[in-house]
Write a protein that holds these residues in place. Structure first.
Motif, mmCIF file in Angstrom:
data_model
loop_
_atom_site.group_PDB
_atom_site.id
_atom_site.type_symbol
_atom_site.label_atom_id
_atom_site.label_comp_id
_atom_site.label_asym_id
_atom_site.label_seq_id
_atom_site.Cartn_x
_atom_site.Cartn_y
_atom_site.Cartn_z
ATOM 1 N N ILE A 299 3.838 -15.372 1.425
ATOM 2 C CA ILE A 299 4.018 -14.013 0.912
ATOM 3 C C ILE A 299 5.477 -13.594 1.062
ATOM 4 O O ILE A 299 6.088 -13.041 0.133
ATOM 5 C CB ILE A 299 3.087 -13.021 1.637
ATOM 6 N N ASN A 300 6.063 -13.874 2.216
ATOM 7 C CA ASN A 300 7.467 -13.510 2.440
ATOM 8 C C ASN A 300 8.410 -14.333 1.584
ATOM 9 O O ASN A 300 9.547 -13.916 1.315
ATOM 10 C CB ASN A 300 7.828 -13.679 3.907
ATOM 11 N N GLY A 301 7.933 -15.494 1.122
ATOM 12 C CA GLY A 301 8.770 -16.352 0.291
ATOM 13 C C GLY A 301 8.776 -15.984 -1.175
ATOM 14 O O GLY A 301 9.525 -16.576 -1.957
ATOM 15 N N LEU A 302 7.965 -15.012 -1.566
ATOM 16 C CA LEU A 302 7.959 -14.586 -2.966
ATOM 17 C C LEU A 302 9.307 -13.968 -3.334
ATOM 18 O O LEU A 302 9.838 -13.142 -2.583
ATOM 19 C CB LEU A 302 6.853 -13.551 -3.203
ATOM 20 N N PRO A 303 9.885 -14.340 -4.454
ATOM 21 C CA PRO A 303 11.171 -13.755 -4.872
ATOM 22 C C PRO A 303 11.091 -12.231 -4.974
ATOM 23 O O PRO A 303 10.092 -11.680 -5.435
ATOM 24 C CB PRO A 303 11.420 -14.393 -6.244
ATOM 25 N N GLU A 304 12.146 -11.575 -4.540
ATOM 26 C CA GLU A 304 12.147 -10.111 -4.462
ATOM 27 C C GLU A 304 11.843 -9.458 -5.801
ATOM 28 O O GLU A 304 11.163 -8.429 -5.861
ATOM 29 C CB GLU A 304 13.512 -9.641 -3.948
ATOM 30 N N ARG A 305 12.329 -10.054 -6.876
ATOM 31 C CA ARG A 305 12.161 -9.427 -8.185
ATOM 32 C C ARG A 305 10.702 -9.412 -8.646
ATOM 33 O O ARG A 305 10.340 -8.689 -9.565
ATOM 34 C CB ARG A 305 13.038 -10.124 -9.210
ATOM 35 N N MET A 306 9.856 -10.217 -8.006
ATOM 36 C CA MET A 306 8.443 -10.266 -8.357
ATOM 37 C C MET A 306 7.641 -9.154 -7.684
ATOM 38 O O MET A 306 6.567 -8.795 -8.156
ATOM 39 C CB MET A 306 7.826 -11.615 -7.924
ATOM 40 N N VAL A 307 8.131 -8.643 -6.563
ATOM 41 C CA VAL A 307 7.293 -7.910 -5.615
ATOM 42 C C VAL A 307 7.469 -6.403 -5.737
ATOM 43 O O VAL A 307 8.596 -5.887 -5.733
ATOM 44 C CB VAL A 307 7.612 -8.357 -4.172
ATOM 45 N N VAL A 308 6.354 -5.704 -5.847
ATOM 46 C CA VAL A 308 6.346 -4.253 -5.723
ATOM 47 C C VAL A 308 6.353 -3.883 -4.251
ATOM 48 O O VAL A 308 7.142 -3.056 -3.799
ATOM 49 C CB VAL A 308 5.112 -3.647 -6.425
ATOM 50 N N TYR A 309 5.436 -4.497 -3.480
ATOM 51 C CA TYR A 309 5.392 -4.275 -2.032
ATOM 52 C C TYR A 309 4.594 -5.406 -1.397
ATOM 53 O O TYR A 309 3.618 -5.870 -1.968
ATOM 54 C CB TYR A 309 4.736 -2.929 -1.706
ATOM 55 N N ARG A 310 5.037 -5.857 -0.233
ATOM 56 C CA ARG A 310 4.309 -6.886 0.507
ATOM 57 C C ARG A 310 3.990 -6.360 1.900
ATOM 58 O O ARG A 310 4.737 -5.547 2.458
ATOM 59 C CB ARG A 310 5.109 -8.185 0.543
ATOM 60 N N GLU A 311 2.878 -6.835 2.443
ATOM 61 C CA GLU A 311 2.434 -6.349 3.744
ATOM 62 C C GLU A 311 1.832 -7.510 4.529
ATOM 63 O O GLU A 311 0.938 -8.210 4.038
ATOM 64 C CB GLU A 311 1.397 -5.235 3.554
ATOM 65 N N ASN A 312 2.310 -7.689 5.733
ATOM 66 C CA ASN A 312 1.831 -8.782 6.578
ATOM 67 C C ASN A 312 0.800 -8.264 7.571
ATOM 68 O O ASN A 312 1.015 -7.237 8.222
ATOM 69 C CB ASN A 312 2.996 -9.434 7.332
ATOM 70 N N GLY A 313 -0.336 -8.968 7.652
ATOM 71 C CA GLY A 313 -1.378 -8.611 8.583
ATOM 72 C C GLY A 313 -1.561 -9.679 9.635
ATOM 73 O O GLY A 313 -0.921 -10.731 9.603
ATOM 74 N N ILE A 314 -2.456 -9.398 10.593
ATOM 75 C CA ILE A 314 -2.689 -10.348 11.685
ATOM 76 C C ILE A 314 -3.302 -11.643 11.145
ATOM 77 O O ILE A 314 -2.909 -12.742 11.528
ATOM 78 C CB ILE A 314 -3.609 -9.711 12.745
ATOM 79 N N TYR A 315 -4.270 -11.492 10.258
ATOM 80 C CA TYR A 315 -4.986 -12.666 9.751
ATOM 81 C C TYR A 315 -4.614 -13.040 8.318
ATOM 82 O O TYR A 315 -4.853 -14.171 7.887
ATOM 83 C CB TYR A 315 -6.495 -12.421 9.820
ATOM 84 N N ASN A 316 -4.031 -12.108 7.597
ATOM 85 C CA ASN A 316 -3.740 -12.375 6.191
ATOM 86 C C ASN A 316 -2.593 -11.487 5.738
ATOM 87 O O ASN A 316 -2.404 -10.382 6.263
ATOM 88 C CB ASN A 316 -4.984 -12.093 5.342
ATOM 89 N N SER A 317 -1.842 -11.932 4.787
ATOM 90 C CA SER A 317 -0.754 -11.147 4.216
ATOM 91 C C SER A 317 -1.008 -10.967 2.730
ATOM 92 O O SER A 317 -1.616 -11.828 2.084
ATOM 93 C CB SER A 317 0.592 -11.839 4.453
ATOM 94 N N MET A 318 -0.526 -9.834 2.194
ATOM 95 C CA MET A 318 -0.797 -9.516 0.798
ATOM 96 C C MET A 318 0.454 -8.949 0.145
ATOM 97 O O MET A 318 1.358 -8.447 0.821
ATOM 98 C CB MET A 318 -1.938 -8.489 0.682
ATOM 99 N N ALA A 319 0.481 -9.021 -1.182
ATOM 100 C CA ALA A 319 1.585 -8.432 -1.936
ATOM 101 C C ALA A 319 1.085 -8.028 -3.313
ATOM 102 O O ALA A 319 0.250 -8.712 -3.913
ATOM 103 C CB ALA A 319 2.748 -9.402 -2.066
ATOM 104 N N LEU A 320 1.588 -6.896 -3.795
ATOM 105 C CA LEU A 320 1.371 -6.507 -5.189
ATOM 106 C C LEU A 320 2.592 -6.966 -5.955
ATOM 107 O O LEU A 320 3.729 -6.618 -5.601
ATOM 108 C CB LEU A 320 1.198 -4.998 -5.318
ATOM 109 N N ILE A 321 2.357 -7.749 -7.000
ATOM 110 C CA ILE A 321 3.477 -8.311 -7.752
ATOM 111 C C ILE A 321 3.272 -8.086 -9.241
ATOM 112 O O ILE A 321 2.178 -7.754 -9.694
ATOM 113 C CB ILE A 321 3.663 -9.817 -7.457
#
Length: 295
Positions: A228-250
């Motif tokens: 998730i953190n490796g997604l290119p910045e231009r793709m991402v609206v917002y990313r959020e890291n959780g304890i068990y899973n991470s998510m991003a709106l792209i």
């Protein structure tokens, strides 16, 4: 059916700024936004409870400035505040306010009250919040309105009635002649019935578009934090890291990359879209996908 052009309204420290959107005939538009985004203020300004500072509002081509009485005769309005006579019963209120609508049908009002289990002989101040909302809905449905403007109509109501309400709303627009503007925090309702979504934030329209186009523009992905953190910045609206899973709106314009990324893809709900967009500061939401450079 409803067209809003460059509407502005300032109330103390809050402002609606250059609000523009269009709701065509035969469709349901969901008006969403976090608390204090201005949804109720906008609705009250549209129907002239609050007088706008500037801008235009048209109902089926009729100006709310010049033909307000005729335009309001076409409206079925449900608000989250009480503008009826609290010391009168539901039936007396309906008879009194029904006089202002050419096509008011008292038998139709009573029929809906029976269907919704509303005690029409009880004073409004004795009705629960849910019963009062059902009374408003029954009245709005009783005078052959063409445009329904509703502010939190299913608040304080159980799931069974919410489903009944959604069925009624979909039946209303079936003839292609009626439209509904529905402001609600219960976005799961809009996931099921809305055709258009308008996001309001701090008095500004972030977007107003068909739900189909909206869902084509964005996708939710989940997976390992490093990916998730490796997604290119231009793709991402917002990313959020959780304890068990991470998510991003792209932005949903990188399907080839995603298919090879090892991430899981989901169609976001309206609530998830709103959450990630607001968390992302909304700065990237209006970014033009067509101008993005290839990865």
């Amino acid at each position: 059916m409803l067209r809003v052009e460059h509407l502005n309204k300032k109330i103390m420290d809050f402002s609606l700024t250059d609000v523009c959107f269009h709701l065509p005939k035969g469709y349901i538009m969901g008006l969403v936004g976090v608390n204090a985004s201005g949804k109720s203020t906008l609705i009250k300004t549209l129907i002239n409870i609050y007088h706008k500072d500037s801008g235009k509002v048209y109902v089926d081509g009729l100006s709310m400035d010049e033909e307000e009485k005729i335009a309001k005769n076409m409206m079925g309005i449900v608000l989250d505040e009480n503008y009826y006579e609290r010391n009168l019963c539901a039936e007396e209120n309906a008879k009194n306010f029904g006089k202002y609508f050419e096509c008011y049908n008292h038998d139709e009002f009573l029929r809906y009250c029976r269907q919704f289990h509303v005690d029409t002989k009880k004073k409004l101040k004795r009705l629960s919040k849910g019963q009062h909302m059902k009374f408003q809905i029954a009245f709005a449905l009783s005078h052959n309105a063409k445009l329904f403007i509703m502010d939190e109509p299913t608040a304080n109501l159980d799931q069974a009635f919410r489903q009944e309400f959604m069925d009624i709303m979909q039946d209303l627009i079936a003839d292609g002649e009626k439209s509904i503007l529905l402001a609600t925090h219960q976005t799961d309702t809009l996931d099921q019935i809305a055709d258009y979504i308008t996001l309001l934030h701090e008095g500004n329209i972030v977007f107003s578009m068909s739900k189909e186009i909206l869902m084509d523009k964005y996708i939710l992905v989940s997976g390992e934090e490093s990916k998730i953190n490796g997604l290119p910045e231009r793709m991402v609206v917002y990313r959020e890291n959780g304890i068990y899973n991470s998510m991003a709106l792209i932005y949903n314009a990188f399907d080839v990359f995603l298919n090879e990324s090892g991430l899981t893809m989901f169609e976001p709900t309206i609530e998830e879209l709103m959450y990630f967009m607001v968390k992302g500061g909304l700065h990237s939401v209006e970014f033009n996908l067509e101008k993005q450079l290839p990865l």
